[in-house]
Design a protein around this motif. Sequence first.
Motif, PDB file in Angstrom:
ATOM      1  N   LEU A   1      55.533  12.265 104.218  1.00  0.00           N
ATOM      2  CA  LEU A   1      55.996  11.480 103.078  1.00  0.00           C
ATOM      3  C   LEU A   1      54.881  11.264 102.069  1.00  0.00           C
ATOM      4  O   LEU A   1      55.122  11.265 100.857  1.00  0.00           O
ATOM      5  CB  LEU A   1      56.560  10.137 103.552  1.00  0.00           C
ATOM      6  CG  LEU A   1      57.155   9.249 102.451  1.00  0.00           C
ATOM      7  CD1 LEU A   1      58.262   9.964 101.673  1.00  0.00           C
ATOM      8  CD2 LEU A   1      57.680   7.936 103.041  1.00  0.00           C
ATOM      9  N   LYS A   2      53.655  11.110 102.542  1.00  0.00           N
ATOM     10  CA  LYS A   2      52.520  10.933 101.628  1.00  0.00           C
ATOM     11  C   LYS A   2      52.383  12.143 100.704  1.00  0.00           C
ATOM     12  O   LYS A   2      52.113  11.989  99.505  1.00  0.00           O
ATOM     13  CB  LYS A   2      51.231  10.700 102.405  1.00  0.00           C
ATOM     14  CG  LYS A   2      50.033  10.375 101.512  1.00  0.00           C
ATOM     15  CD  LYS A   2      48.841   9.923 102.319  1.00  0.00           C
ATOM     16  CE  LYS A   2      47.622   9.682 101.436  1.00  0.00           C
ATOM     17  NZ  LYS A   2      47.859   8.671 100.392  1.00  0.00           N
ATOM     18  N   ARG A   3      52.586  13.339 101.246  1.00  0.00           N
ATOM     19  CA  ARG A   3      52.495  14.540 100.408  1.00  0.00           C
ATOM     20  C   ARG A   3      53.590  14.530  99.336  1.00  0.00           C
ATOM     21  O   ARG A   3      53.345  14.889  98.176  1.00  0.00           O
ATOM     22  CB  ARG A   3      52.611  15.799 101.268  1.00  0.00           C
ATOM     23  CG  ARG A   3      51.419  16.032 102.175  1.00  0.00           C
ATOM     24  CD  ARG A   3      51.395  17.456 102.718  1.00  0.00           C
ATOM     25  NE  ARG A   3      52.549  17.762 103.545  1.00  0.00           N
ATOM     26  CZ  ARG A   3      52.596  17.556 104.862  1.00  0.00           C
ATOM     27  NH1 ARG A   3      51.558  17.024 105.495  1.00  0.00           N
ATOM     28  NH2 ARG A   3      53.676  17.892 105.547  1.00  0.00           N
TER      29      ARG A   3
ATOM     30  N   ALA B   1      53.184   0.705 104.978  1.00  0.00           N
ATOM     31  CA  ALA B   1      53.805   0.523 103.659  1.00  0.00           C
ATOM     32  C   ALA B   1      52.746   0.500 102.562  1.00  0.00           C
ATOM     33  O   ALA B   1      52.865   1.200 101.544  1.00  0.00           O
ATOM     34  CB  ALA B   1      54.617  -0.770 103.641  1.00  0.00           C
ATOM     35  N   LEU B   2      51.704  -0.289 102.761  1.00  0.00           N
ATOM     36  CA  LEU B   2      50.650  -0.392 101.755  1.00  0.00           C
ATOM     37  C   LEU B   2      49.949   0.949 101.542  1.00  0.00           C
ATOM     38  O   LEU B   2      49.625   1.319 100.413  1.00  0.00           O
ATOM     39  CB  LEU B   2      49.633  -1.447 102.188  1.00  0.00           C
ATOM     40  CG  LEU B   2      50.142  -2.893 102.270  1.00  0.00           C
ATOM     41  CD1 LEU B   2      49.080  -3.792 102.891  1.00  0.00           C
ATOM     42  CD2 LEU B   2      50.539  -3.418 100.905  1.00  0.00           C
ATOM     43  N   HIS B   3      49.704   1.660 102.621  1.00  0.00           N
ATOM     44  CA  HIS B   3      49.057   2.972 102.568  1.00  0.00           C
ATOM     45  C   HIS B   3      49.827   3.924 101.660  1.00  0.00           C
ATOM     46  O   HIS B   3      49.251   4.616 100.811  1.00  0.00           O
ATOM     47  CB  HIS B   3      48.965   3.523 103.988  1.00  0.00           C
ATOM     48  CG  HIS B   3      48.498   4.936 104.093  1.00  0.00           C
ATOM     49  ND1 HIS B   3      47.263   5.363 103.640  1.00  0.00           N
ATOM     50  CD2 HIS B   3      49.112   6.045 104.609  1.00  0.00           C
ATOM     51  CE1 HIS B   3      47.134   6.652 103.876  1.00  0.00           C
ATOM     52  NE2 HIS B   3      48.237   7.094 104.447  1.00  0.00           N
ATOM     53  N   LEU B   4      51.144   3.950 101.799  1.00  0.00           N
ATOM     54  CA  LEU B   4      51.963   4.872 101.018  1.00  0.00           C
ATOM     55  C   LEU B   4      52.250   4.354  99.610  1.00  0.00           C
ATOM     56  O   LEU B   4      52.609   5.126  98.725  1.00  0.00           O
ATOM     57  CB  LEU B   4      53.270   5.164 101.759  1.00  0.00           C
ATOM     58  CG  LEU B   4      53.095   6.011 103.027  1.00  0.00           C
ATOM     59  CD1 LEU B   4      54.389   6.069 103.825  1.00  0.00           C
ATOM     60  CD2 LEU B   4      52.615   7.421 102.695  1.00  0.00           C
ATOM     61  N   MET B   5      52.041   3.059  99.401  1.00  0.00           N
ATOM     62  CA  MET B   5      52.215   2.479  98.070  1.00  0.00           C
ATOM     63  C   MET B   5      50.910   2.472  97.267  1.00  0.00           C
ATOM     64  O   MET B   5      50.884   2.003  96.132  1.00  0.00           O
ATOM     65  CB  MET B   5      52.754   1.043  98.191  1.00  0.00           C
ATOM     66  CG  MET B   5      54.150   0.946  98.792  1.00  0.00           C
ATOM     67  SD  MET B   5      54.646  -0.769  99.149  1.00  0.00           S
ATOM     68  CE  MET B   5      55.044  -1.363  97.490  1.00  0.00           C
ATOM     69  N   GLY B   6      49.828   2.979  97.856  1.00  0.00           N
ATOM     70  CA  GLY B   6      48.547   3.006  97.157  1.00  0.00           C
ATOM     71  C   GLY B   6      47.703   1.762  97.356  1.00  0.00           C
ATOM     72  O   GLY B   6      46.740   1.533  96.623  1.00  0.00           O
ATOM     73  N   TYR B   7      48.033   0.971  98.331  1.00  0.00           N
ATOM     74  CA  TYR B   7      47.332  -0.263  98.680  1.00  0.00           C
ATOM     75  C   TYR B   7      47.151  -1.205  97.487  1.00  0.00           C
ATOM     76  O   TYR B   7      46.027  -1.591  97.126  1.00  0.00           O
ATOM     77  CB  TYR B   7      45.994   0.010  99.358  1.00  0.00           C
ATOM     78  CG  TYR B   7      46.004  -0.491 100.806  1.00  0.00           C
ATOM     79  CD1 TYR B   7      45.660  -1.808 101.094  1.00  0.00           C
ATOM     80  CD2 TYR B   7      46.410   0.321 101.855  1.00  0.00           C
ATOM     81  CE1 TYR B   7      45.701  -2.289 102.388  1.00  0.00           C
ATOM     82  CE2 TYR B   7      46.466  -0.147 103.158  1.00  0.00           C
ATOM     83  CZ  TYR B   7      46.110  -1.460 103.415  1.00  0.00           C
ATOM     84  OH  TYR B   7      46.161  -1.940 104.699  1.00  0.00           O
ATOM     85  N   PRO B   8      48.252  -1.650  96.880  1.00  0.00           N
ATOM     86  CA  PRO B   8      48.144  -2.649  95.806  1.00  0.00           C
ATOM     87  C   PRO B   8      47.680  -3.995  96.348  1.00  0.00           C
ATOM     88  O   PRO B   8      47.853  -4.285  97.538  1.00  0.00           O
ATOM     89  CB  PRO B   8      49.586  -2.731  95.284  1.00  0.00           C
ATOM     90  CG  PRO B   8      50.431  -2.381  96.476  1.00  0.00           C
ATOM     91  CD  PRO B   8      49.653  -1.327  97.209  1.00  0.00           C
TER      92      PRO B   8
END
Length: 346
Positions: free
Chosen positions: A136-138, A189-196
């Motif tokens: 999913l990250k890709r 979740a944070l990892h895939l959201m870009g760690y906002p």
Amino acid sequence: MKNPLKVGIIGAGLIAKEAHIPNYQKCENVEVVAVVNHHIEKAKQCAEQFNIRYTFSEVQEMLEKVELDAISICTPNKFHADQTIAALQANCHVLCEKPPAMSIQEAKAMEEAAEKAGKILSYGFHYRHTSEVETLKRFIEKDELGHIYAAKATAVRRRGIPGWGVFTNKELQGGGPLIDIGVHMLDTALHLMGYPEPTTVLGSTYQEIGNRQGVGLLGDWDWKGFSVEDMARGMITFNNGASLIIESAFAANVEKQEEMNVSFYGNKGGADLFPLKMYQEKYDTLLDVTPRFLPDHSAHEKLIFDFVQACQTGKKPSSTAKQGVILQQIIHGLYQSAQNNKPVLF
């Protein structure tokens, strides 16, 4: 060939013996040379099982007597900060099991110690290394989901209160399902959201099932000494406008025995992680996209390999000390909000 990366293990429990030590021993040019546990017999049993040379009952003694390059910390949450800082001050890279610590102040002190020592500090968030998350990250990096403006993280068990260890002891753990299993889905979740970074946190916790005797699918727990929440729920808003809902429970009256999942909502597509499925609108058509094949690998093995590679090459590890502080802010905010019955602002 360069000298092997010499690794010490703090804690000789299940996570050390099942996830850390055997996977270090699979890595090229890595040697696990020492293990410490406050019960020396456990350290000796672990050393015998894995052919480890040195055993200790005190962390400082190991750090002083054995030349080490890296440390894995596999102890209850209460000890993470002190042991991490001691290892960093001894000029060692550190892989600390999740969660980072017991408080924001501890997580920040750990980050500062890593910066001062010029060493790597990473955390044991192995779900980042599952095939589903990596895939999913890709897709996210190729903008297939577009702007992810909302997410939902779920870590809920029907009757999954651990009947071993110190998972129900607030003094040693800092909390219950939120800080133990919820933290995995929150980090994912944070990892895939870009760690906002969080701006507002609102949380509620409950102790409705764990403090009375009942059916235990993970063994009988100490219900009389149960001092943590058995459910935590909350909502987080972030500095980029996104929001996240989290629900975590050791015990809840739900259908599934266990659900670990994260759902994402983007303006170009959405996704559920476990199992991985994506939802899009393309060419005037609503599409459900499901991978036909995902590689079958050990997430813990990839976690250890990622850390070893960072130590050996200077490559940035998947999980960073700064991310650990952000995560700890959210966990602390959820617990504080629940205790004070009002939102926490950052």
